[in-house]
Design a protein around this motif. Structure first.
Motif, short mmCIF file in Angstrom:
data_model
loop_
_atom_site.label_atom_id
_atom_site.label_comp_id
_atom_site.label_asym_id
_atom_site.label_seq_id
_atom_site.Cartn_x
_atom_site.Cartn_y
_atom_site.Cartn_z
N VAL A 35 10.14 -23.34 -1.07
CA VAL A 35 9.28 -23.61 -1.99
C VAL A 35 8.40 -25.04 -1.88
CG1 VAL A 35 8.59 -23.78 -4.41
CG2 VAL A 35 10.37 -22.06 -3.66
N TYR A 36 9.10 -26.15 -1.66
CA TYR A 36 8.61 -27.36 -1.28
C TYR A 36 7.62 -27.38 -0.15
CZ TYR A 36 7.66 -32.14 -0.27
OH TYR A 36 7.39 -33.48 -0.03
N LEU A 37 8.15 -26.61 1.11
CA LEU A 37 7.20 -26.80 2.20
C LEU A 37 6.10 -25.94 1.96
CD1 LEU A 37 10.05 -26.55 4.99
CD2 LEU A 37 8.74 -28.54 4.39
N ASP A 42 3.35 -27.01 4.64
CA ASP A 42 3.88 -27.76 5.63
C ASP A 42 5.08 -26.84 6.29
OD1 ASP A 42 4.28 -29.79 7.10
OD2 ASP A 42 5.48 -30.92 5.93
N LEU A 43 4.79 -25.13 6.34
CA LEU A 43 5.61 -24.59 6.96
C LEU A 43 5.42 -24.11 8.22
CD1 LEU A 43 5.86 -21.82 3.97
CD2 LEU A 43 7.80 -23.26 4.85
N ALA A 45 2.76 -23.50 11.84
CA ALA A 45 1.63 -22.74 12.33
C ALA A 45 1.81 -21.29 12.01
CB ALA A 45 1.35 -22.92 13.85
N ASN A 46 3.18 -20.88 11.76
CA ASN A 46 3.36 -19.46 11.61
C ASN A 46 4.46 -19.44 10.52
OD1 ASN A 46 3.88 -16.82 11.76
ND2 ASN A 46 4.30 -16.68 14.21
N PRO A 47 3.78 -19.62 9.17
CA PRO A 47 4.76 -19.75 7.84
C PRO A 47 5.60 -18.32 7.67
CG PRO A 47 2.40 -19.68 7.42
CD PRO A 47 2.49 -19.88 9.09
N VAL A 48 4.87 -17.48 8.08
CA VAL A 48 5.84 -16.19 7.98
C VAL A 48 7.03 -15.97 8.66
CG1 VAL A 48 5.79 -13.39 7.93
CG2 VAL A 48 3.61 -14.89 7.26
N GLU A 49 6.92 -16.44 10.05
CA GLU A 49 8.01 -16.40 10.95
C GLU A 49 9.00 -17.48 10.20
OE1 GLU A 49 7.59 -18.41 14.70
OE2 GLU A 49 8.36 -16.72 15.58
N PHE A 50 8.58 -18.59 9.99
CA PHE A 50 9.20 -19.73 9.21
C PHE A 50 10.13 -19.09 8.30
CE2 PHE A 50 10.65 -23.54 7.33
CZ PHE A 50 10.65 -24.39 8.07
N ILE A 51 9.67 -18.46 7.22
CA ILE A 51 10.43 -17.92 6.33
C ILE A 51 11.52 -16.79 6.64
CG2 ILE A 51 10.10 -16.67 3.85
CD1 ILE A 51 7.28 -18.24 3.69
N GLU A 52 10.78 -16.18 7.41
CA GLU A 52 11.86 -14.95 7.90
C GLU A 52 13.17 -15.40 8.52
OE1 GLU A 52 9.03 -10.95 8.52
OE2 GLU A 52 9.09 -12.57 10.22
N ARG A 53 12.96 -16.53 9.49
CA ARG A 53 13.84 -17.18 10.20
C ARG A 53 14.80 -17.89 9.28
NH1 ARG A 53 14.66 -17.94 15.88
NH2 ARG A 53 13.19 -16.34 16.81
N SER A 54 14.41 -18.56 8.33
CA SER A 54 15.12 -19.62 7.39
C SER A 54 16.06 -18.55 6.50
CB SER A 54 14.34 -20.48 6.87
OG SER A 54 14.90 -20.97 5.64
N THR A 55 15.27 -17.47 5.80
CA THR A 55 16.10 -16.65 4.94
C THR A 55 17.24 -15.95 5.80
OG1 THR A 55 14.26 -15.15 5.03
CG2 THR A 55 14.43 -16.51 3.36
N GLY A 56 16.69 -15.64 6.98
CA GLY A 56 17.67 -14.74 7.90
C GLY A 56 19.15 -15.91 8.37
N THR A 57 18.71 -16.84 8.61
CA THR A 57 19.73 -17.84 8.98
C THR A 57 20.45 -17.85 7.72
OG1 THR A 57 18.27 -18.82 10.51
CG2 THR A 57 20.22 -20.11 9.94
N LEU B 20 -6.73 -27.41 15.55
CA LEU B 20 -6.24 -27.96 16.64
C LEU B 20 -4.64 -28.27 16.36
CD1 LEU B 20 -6.68 -29.73 19.25
CD2 LEU B 20 -7.39 -31.49 17.77
N GLN B 21 -4.59 -28.48 15.20
CA GLN B 21 -3.03 -28.83 14.89
C GLN B 21 -2.25 -27.67 15.43
OE1 GLN B 21 -1.37 -31.66 13.26
NE2 GLN B 21 0.54 -30.44 12.75
N ASP B 22 -2.64 -26.56 15.04
CA ASP B 22 -1.71 -25.36 15.49
C ASP B 22 -1.65 -25.33 16.77
OD1 ASP B 22 -1.06 -25.00 12.57
OD2 ASP B 22 -2.48 -23.60 12.30
N VAL B 23 -3.08 -25.29 17.39
CA VAL B 23 -3.13 -25.19 18.82
C VAL B 23 -2.00 -25.83 19.58
CG1 VAL B 23 -4.62 -25.39 20.93
CG2 VAL B 23 -5.37 -24.02 18.74
N THR B 24 -1.97 -27.09 19.25
CA THR B 24 -1.23 -28.26 19.81
C THR B 24 0.43 -28.48 19.38
OG1 THR B 24 -2.18 -29.91 18.55
CG2 THR B 24 -3.23 -29.40 20.49
#
Lengths: 204, 266
Positions: A35-37, A42-43, A45-57, B20-24
């Motif tokens: 929630v904070y991130l 701050d999640l 470039a790929n926030p959905v993947e981040f959440i899926e990974r984190s909850t799965g782990t 750019l932040q995401d690309v890098t």
């Protein structure tokens, strides 16, 4: 041994309470972090993947924690430890639910036909979906009433947890593209927990 | 980073650029680690200059070319391309580069050159991922000669108007926008003209999952990932997916594969 386990002035009831509180705190932290991130954007470039990974782990972590209660109980001869097993199992179910919600909602936006295709075509998704299905009856029968009603069959039913663990680990192995470090670590921990169940280690 | 001089082009001018932040900071560059954020962190000390590329195989004469000379073979252009990763996500990146054709013309391949093989730099001392047997190093990619000559195919030396960041494949990488991102060999050290179809690193790692062509194709599914749709990086938590297009929407390349079974030649 932590004083929590041995402190003589603490009654068994209080020890159970204290350990349960620790489990609650520990279990809420990963959710609060997400929630904070999320709020601070701050999640990654790929926030959905981040959440899926984190909850799965975390679902996997709570699964392994709940499986480690019985061998830990045998090793320490602290019978009351069994009282936290259900809580750990239910937290696993909570993280499984969050994991699936992020898949259904954030990832696939309730596009059921695409999800069915994804599940049928991709082995790692399929075993994950099977593991999910198997957790439902366990969560539903985790209360005292169901335990009394099912009697001996309750134990048999809840041995499904081993099947769930194997499916969940397969889900992880097959998802990873090349670097198998993490699945190896989690499978190793699972193997260790199973090994500790051998009669040699369980002092009755 | 150093600013580059380049010409604007019409390619992708209607697209919304990925930040750019995401690309890098979201990269697949296994020489620097398998985590998406590993390359940005681990490639900080990597030195992309001085740099020479070996040109060998079926050419009039084997030779080397320095990065400065390479950048003068043709005027640098900005090409805004969609990049579709085989893992089901995509970005829009403003590359700076030159057509690969310019280098091919300079290399003077012989009639035996049917394919080009690209070999990436590999240095276990400075690349933590290259110390692990994750893939069969060095990283090898390849193109058929006509794919390599296609005007969309570029050697990128920069992005967002500046010199290519290390984590994106400095000093020079391949960009083939109608193919999955892994075709874009990074930090190219050798370019070899060959007669036989090269066996690429990913083909060797898992021939069932990765073929030589790796054309973006929503009809050809991958054993692991859905290829009919993709997640656009930077679109936000609730944006969902967009439908993937054949050849990543670059229909002009279709004639390269006329009469070919794309399900077999995946």
């Amino acid at each position: 041994m932590s004083p929590l386990f041995t402190w003589p002035s603490l009654s068994v009831k209080d020890r159970i309470k204290a350990v349960k509180m620790l489990v609650w705190l520990g279990a809420l932290l990963p959710i609060l972090r997400l929630v904070y991130l999320g709020v601070t954007n701050d999640l990654g470039a790929n926030p959905v993947e981040f959440i899926e990974r984190s909850t799965g782990t975390w679902a996997l972590v709570f699964l392994l924690l709940s499986l480690s209660v019985t061998p830990l109980k045998s090793l320490t001869r602290l019978g009351w430890l069994i009282a936290v097993r259900r809580l750990l199992g239910l937290w696993m179910f909570a993280y499984v639910s969050l994991h699936v919600t992020s898949y259904v909602w954030l990832d696939y936006q309730f596009d059921w036909s695409d999800m069915v295709k994804d599940i049928v075509k991709h082995p790692y998704v399929l075993v994950g979906a099977l593991a999910l299905l198997l957790t439902v009856p366990l969560a539903a029968t985790s209360n005292q009433a169901a335990m009394h009603a099912l009697k001996q069959r309750w134990k048999t039913l809840h041995q499904l947890v081993y099947v769930i663990a194997v499916l969940a680990l397969l889900h992880f192995w097959w998802l990873v593209k090349k670097d198998l470090t993490e699945p190896i670590i989690y499978s190793g921990v699972f193997g260790l927990i199973m090994l500790l169940r051998l009669p040699v280690f369980s002092r009755k | 980073a150093q600013t580059l001089e380049f010409q604007k082009t019409a390619y992708g001018k209607e697209e919304t650029l990925t930040a750019l932040q995401d690309v890098t900071n979201y990269n697949n560059y296994y020489e620097f680690g398998t985590g998406k954020e590993d390359p940005a962190r681990e490639a900080v000390l990597f030195k992309p200059t001085p740099w020479t590329i070996k040109i060998e195989g079926a050419v009039k004469q084997a030779k080397t070319i320095g990065i400065e000379q390479l950048m003068k073979l043709a005027p640098l252009e900005e090409r805004i391309y969609r990049m579709r990763c085989v893992e089901g996500w995509s970005m829009v990146i403003p590359w700076i580069g030159l057509p690969l054709k310019a280098l091919i013309d300079w290399a003077q391949p012989t009639g035996n050159a049917k394919y080009i093989e690209f070999v990436s730099y590999n240095d276990p001392r400075h690349m933590p991922g290259a110390r692990m047997p994750i893939l069969d190093w060095p990283y090898v990619e390849g193109l058929r000669m006509d794919e390599a000559m296609q005007p969309l195919t570029i050697l990128a030396v920069g992005l967002y108007g500046k010199v290519l960041p290390n984590q994106n494949g400095a000093p020079v990488r391949l960009v083939v926008p109608w193919k999955y991102g892994f075709k874009g060999a990074k930090a190219i050290s050798t370019i070899r003209f060959v007669e036989q179809m090269p066996t690429t690193t990913w083909m060797r790692a898992s021939p069932r999952e990765y073929g030589f062509y790796a054309n973006v194709n929503p009809q050809v599914d991958h054993p692991r990932w859905t290829q009919s749709s993709e997640k656009r990086i930077g679109a936000g938590l609730f944006a969902g997916r967009v439908k993937t297009k054949l050849f990543n929407g670059y229909e002009e390349v279709a004639s390269l594969y006329a009469g070919m079974d794309l399900k077999k030649n995946f």
